[in-house]
Structure formats: structure tokens, C-alpha cells
Design a protein around this motif. Structure first.
Motif, PDB file in Angstrom:
ATOM      1  N   VAL A   1       0.959  -1.292  -0.027  1.00 58.11           N
ATOM      2  CA  VAL A   1      -0.055  -0.023  -0.227  1.00 58.11           C
ATOM      3  C   VAL A   1       0.955   1.231   0.044  1.00 58.11           C
ATOM      4  CG1 VAL A   1      -1.359   1.333   1.293  1.00 58.11           C
ATOM      5  CG2 VAL A   1      -1.760  -1.027   1.184  1.00 58.11           C
ATOM      6  N   ALA A   2       1.842   1.204   0.833  1.00 52.99           N
ATOM      7  CA  ALA A   2       2.752   2.465   0.856  1.00 52.99           C
ATOM      8  C   ALA A   2       3.316   2.682  -0.434  1.00 52.99           C
ATOM      9  CB  ALA A   2       3.862   2.252   1.880  1.00 52.99           C
ATOM     10  N   ASN A   3       3.713   1.622  -1.089  1.00 61.07           N
ATOM     11  CA  ASN A   3       4.425   1.705  -2.400  1.00 61.07           C
ATOM     12  C   ASN A   3       3.539   2.513  -3.557  1.00 61.07           C
ATOM     13  OD1 ASN A   3       4.723   0.331  -5.432  1.00 61.07           O
ATOM     14  ND2 ASN A   3       6.875   0.921  -4.377  1.00 61.07           N
ATOM     15  N   LYS A   4       2.188   2.107  -3.434  1.00 60.26           N
ATOM     16  CA  LYS A   4       1.099   2.536  -4.163  1.00 60.26           C
ATOM     17  C   LYS A   4       0.784   4.041  -4.029  1.00 60.26           C
ATOM     18  CE  LYS A   4      -1.575   1.261  -7.846  1.00 60.26           C
ATOM     19  NZ  LYS A   4      -0.959   0.776  -9.212  1.00 60.26           N
ATOM     20  N   VAL A   5       0.776   4.121  -2.856  1.00 60.01           N
ATOM     21  CA  VAL A   5       0.570   5.726  -2.149  1.00 60.01           C
ATOM     22  C   VAL A   5       1.881   6.565  -2.894  1.00 60.01           C
ATOM     23  CG1 VAL A   5       0.516   7.218  -0.426  1.00 60.01           C
ATOM     24  CG2 VAL A   5      -0.837   5.058  -0.368  1.00 60.01           C
ATOM     25  N   ALA A   6       3.104   6.028  -2.643  1.00 64.34           N
ATOM     26  CA  ALA A   6       4.251   6.638  -3.049  1.00 64.34           C
ATOM     27  C   ALA A   6       4.209   6.878  -4.708  1.00 64.34           C
ATOM     28  CB  ALA A   6       5.483   5.890  -2.896  1.00 64.34           C
ATOM     29  N   LEU A   7       3.887   5.986  -5.128  1.00 65.53           N
ATOM     30  CA  LEU A   7       3.696   6.369  -6.850  1.00 65.53           C
ATOM     31  C   LEU A   7       2.481   7.303  -6.964  1.00 65.53           C
ATOM     32  CD1 LEU A   7       3.892   2.573  -7.956  1.00 65.53           C
ATOM     33  CD2 LEU A   7       5.560   4.408  -8.167  1.00 65.53           C
ATOM     34  N   GLY A   8       1.628   7.446  -6.186  1.00 64.91           N
ATOM     35  CA  GLY A   8       0.366   8.403  -6.370  1.00 64.91           C
ATOM     36  C   GLY A   8       0.804   9.763  -5.996  1.00 64.91           C
ATOM     37  N   LEU A   9       1.724   9.967  -5.210  1.00 62.91           N
ATOM     38  CA  LEU A   9       1.958  11.116  -4.754  1.00 62.91           C
ATOM     39  C   LEU A   9       3.127  11.631  -5.645  1.00 62.91           C
ATOM     40  CD1 LEU A   9       2.911  10.481  -0.742  1.00 62.91           C
ATOM     41  CD2 LEU A   9       0.986  12.131  -1.994  1.00 62.91           C
ATOM     42  N   LEU A  10       4.157  11.005  -6.270  1.00 64.43           N
ATOM     43  CA  LEU A  10       5.122  11.322  -7.367  1.00 64.43           C
ATOM     44  C   LEU A  10       4.399  11.970  -8.582  1.00 64.43           C
ATOM     45  CD1 LEU A  10       7.725   8.621  -6.887  1.00 64.43           C
ATOM     46  CD2 LEU A  10       8.029  10.892  -6.413  1.00 64.43           C
ATOM     47  N   VAL A  11       3.486  11.361  -8.946  1.00 61.42           N
ATOM     48  CA  VAL A  11       2.424  11.684 -10.251  1.00 61.42           C
ATOM     49  C   VAL A  11       1.951  13.016  -9.881  1.00 61.42           C
ATOM     50  CG1 VAL A  11       0.327  11.291 -11.365  1.00 61.42           C
ATOM     51  CG2 VAL A  11       1.738   9.149 -10.804  1.00 61.42           C
ATOM     52  N   GLN A  12       1.685  13.355  -8.629  1.00 61.90           N
ATOM     53  CA  GLN A  12       1.042  14.686  -8.467  1.00 61.90           C
ATOM     54  C   GLN A  12       2.328  15.793  -8.201  1.00 61.90           C
ATOM     55  OE1 GLN A  12      -2.183  15.034  -5.756  1.00 61.90           O
ATOM     56  NE2 GLN A  12      -2.660  13.025  -5.618  1.00 61.90           N
ATOM     57  N   VAL A  13       3.334  15.325  -8.083  1.00 63.01           N
ATOM     58  CA  VAL A  13       4.366  16.339  -7.766  1.00 63.01           C
ATOM     59  C   VAL A  13       5.582  16.299  -8.776  1.00 63.01           C
ATOM     60  CG1 VAL A  13       3.851  16.530  -5.307  1.00 63.01           C
ATOM     61  CG2 VAL A  13       5.694  15.063  -5.975  1.00 63.01           C
ATOM     62  N   ARG A  14       5.459  15.279  -9.851  1.00 63.36           N
ATOM     63  CA  ARG A  14       6.629  15.074 -10.745  1.00 63.36           C
ATOM     64  C   ARG A  14       7.124  16.339 -11.449  1.00 63.36           C
ATOM     65  NH1 ARG A  14       9.749  10.683 -10.837  1.00 63.36           N
ATOM     66  NH2 ARG A  14       8.047   9.192 -10.790  1.00 63.36           N
ATOM     67  N   ARG A  15       6.134  17.405 -11.713  1.00 63.29           N
ATOM     68  CA  ARG A  15       6.437  18.449 -12.672  1.00 63.29           C
ATOM     69  C   ARG A  15       7.918  19.110 -12.528  1.00 63.29           C
ATOM     70  NH1 ARG A  15       0.893  19.723 -11.744  1.00 63.29           N
ATOM     71  NH2 ARG A  15      -0.272  19.048 -13.525  1.00 63.29           N
ATOM     72  N   GLU A  16       8.319  19.415 -11.001  1.00 61.93           N
ATOM     73  CA  GLU A  16       9.396  20.343 -10.777  1.00 61.93           C
ATOM     74  C   GLU A  16      10.281  19.269 -10.050  1.00 61.93           C
ATOM     75  OE1 GLU A  16       8.518  23.731  -8.689  1.00 61.93           O
ATOM     76  OE2 GLU A  16       6.692  24.071  -9.802  1.00 61.93           O
ATOM     77  N   ILE A  17      10.283  18.080 -10.269  1.00 62.42           N
ATOM     78  CA  ILE A  17      11.297  17.149  -9.368  1.00 62.42           C
ATOM     79  C   ILE A  17      12.769  17.421  -9.885  1.00 62.42           C
ATOM     80  CG2 ILE A  17      11.159  15.166 -10.989  1.00 62.42           C
ATOM     81  CD1 ILE A  17      10.742  13.408  -8.171  1.00 62.42           C
ATOM     82  N   SER A  18      13.092  17.626 -10.819  1.00 59.33           N
ATOM     83  CA  SER A  18      14.450  18.021 -11.337  1.00 59.33           C
ATOM     84  C   SER A  18      15.302  19.206 -10.324  1.00 59.33           C
ATOM     85  CB  SER A  18      14.542  18.771 -12.702  1.00 59.33           C
ATOM     86  OG  SER A  18      13.777  19.723 -12.862  1.00 59.33           O
ATOM     87  N   ILE A  19      14.457  19.829  -9.675  1.00 63.89           N
ATOM     88  CA  ILE A  19      15.045  20.655  -8.577  1.00 63.89           C
ATOM     89  C   ILE A  19      14.419  20.379  -7.387  1.00 63.89           C
ATOM     90  CG2 ILE A  19      15.265  23.278  -7.755  1.00 63.89           C
ATOM     91  CD1 ILE A  19      14.893  23.753 -10.856  1.00 63.89           C
TER      92      ILE A  19
END
Length: 229
Positions: free
Chosen positions: A135-153
Motif C-alpha cells: 500500500v505504501a508503494n502504491k501511495v508513493a507512486l500516487g504522490l510522485l504523479v502529483q508532484v513530478r513536474r518540478e522534481i528536477s530541482i
């Protein structure tokens, strides 16, 4: 009365046999005729209901009937006649062999008809931990989808977590994951889950650090950043 019964048995020795003797793979078993007759369409049921067979006559005379099968599994076959389904088996039983054995005797069973012993507390804890991790892994993937835009910085967002947790638990499935669906109502359990989510985010977004702070309004403050920024 006792004399009369003994006299009747002497004259009619075959009709008073109430038990069946079965020699299975060299080991003898005794079982009541009435027990086997509960399932007359099975192999053992035929032994006590089909008068045209040689085995029926052997049983009437009190003689054992030899069956060349596995005696270690035969007790489970008799359990079916005595108690029906599900069959209660030990963890050491090879279910494939047992199903094959049951079908030889004309009893149609599947894996779902076999019930092993309840798991130990250690096994239950291990199963809960594995459900939490998934469940934690699935939640982590969901969070990353929502904050991925600026992850380079770096990235920061406040994300509603209730739907993420429920959807992840439904995706994982099972009774342990079903309990996790109720976590959003307990901030302490949410904090425990997000401790695992943080590790999963770090694993999915390598080279970045992750900070997760559950908030009171069923949102989580998510910060993902490079350690040198």
C-alpha cells in the motif's frame, strides 16, 4: 435378550456388520457403514450400497477390503464422509496429492475446499507488514504523479491523502489491506503508514530526499528535493 441377539448373529453373520474394515496401503481403517453411505455415488459409498460387487460381499462377511492408495492421506478422505467440506488439513499436507487422492475416490474437491490451520501471530504480522509495504508503494507512486513536474530541482505540495490510501488498499486487496482503508481516520496510523511511504518514495525517486508530514485536514505536506539544494 442377549442370548437371542447372539443366536441371531450366529444364524445371520453377514447382516449384523455395522463397520467396514478397509486396508489402505497396508494400514487398516474402520468406519461405520452409515458414514460411507452418506455419499453413495462415491467409490467408498458404492462399497456399502452396491450389492452386486465382490467388495460388498467381503464387507458383509466382516472381511477387510484392500485399496492400494496412500494411507497417510486416507484419514482426510474419511473426514469428508464424517464432516463434509471444508476439509481441515495441517500445513504439512501436500494439497495437490490430497486433491488427486480425493478425486480417485470420486470426491470432487478444489483448493478452496481445503482449509489449513490459522496463521501464527508471526505469520499474521508478516502478512500485515507486506500489505502495508505494498500500500505504501502504491501511495508513493500516487504522490510522485502529483508532484513530478518540478522534481528536477525540488517539489512541494499539500496533497489529499484519503483517496490515495483507500485506492491503494483496494488495489492491493485482501483482509489486511482492507484494514488500512480505515487509516485516514487515525492520524497516528497515517503517520506510521507515511513513514513507509517516505522510504518507498526514496526508492522510486533515486537521488532525492523526501519529507512527508501528515496534516490535520487529511492532507499531507510533500517535499521532494535534492540533498544539495
Amino acid at each position: 435378550a442377549l442370548f437371542s441377539l447372539l443366536a441371531y448373529q450366529a444364524v445371520h453373520p453377514t447382516t449384523m456388520t455395522s463397520f467396514v474394515r478397509l486396508n489402505v496401503g497396508g494400514r487398516e481403517f474402520s468406519v461405520a457403514k452409515s458414514t460411507l453411505s452418506r455419499h453413495p455415488d462415491t467409490l467408498l459409498g458404492q462399497l456399502v450400497t452396491n450389492e452386486s460387487t465382490a467388495e460388498y460381499q467381503q464387507i458383509q462377511q466382516g472381511q477387510p477390503v484392500f485399496i492400494d492408495r496412500d494411507p497417510a492421506l486416507f484419514s482426510h478422505v474419511l473426514d469428508y464422509y464424517r464432516d463434509g467440506l471444508p476439509l481441515l488439513i495441517d500445513a504439512s499436507v501436500d494439497t495437490r496429492k490430497l486433491i488427486r487422492e480425493m478425486r480417485f475416490f470420486g470426491i470432487d474437491v478444489s483448493e478452496s475446499d481445503l482449509q489449513g490451520p490459522p496463521p501464527s501471530e508471526q505469520e499474521r504480522a508478516s502478512r500485515r507488514d507486506e500489505a502495508m509495504r505494498r500500500v505504501a508503494n502504491k501511495v508513493a507512486l500516487g504522490l510522485l504523479v502529483q508532484v513530478r513536474r518540478e522534481i528536477s530541482i525540488h517539489s512541494y505540495a499539500e496533497v489529499p491523502y484519503e483517496e490515495l490510501i483507500i485506492a491503494a488498499a483496494e488495489w492491493v486487496g485482501g483482509p489486511d489491506a482492507a484494514e488500512i482503508k480505515a487509516f485516514p481516520g487515525d492520524i497516528g496510523k497515517v503517520a506510521m503508514l507515511f513513514g513507509m511511504v517516505r522510504q518507498e518514495v526514496k526508492g522510486e525517486a533515486r537521488g532525492f530526499y523526501c519529507s512527508l508530514i501528515p496534516l490535520q485536514n487529511k492532507r499531507v505536506a510533500v517535499k521532494i528535493y535534492r540533498p544539495d539544494r
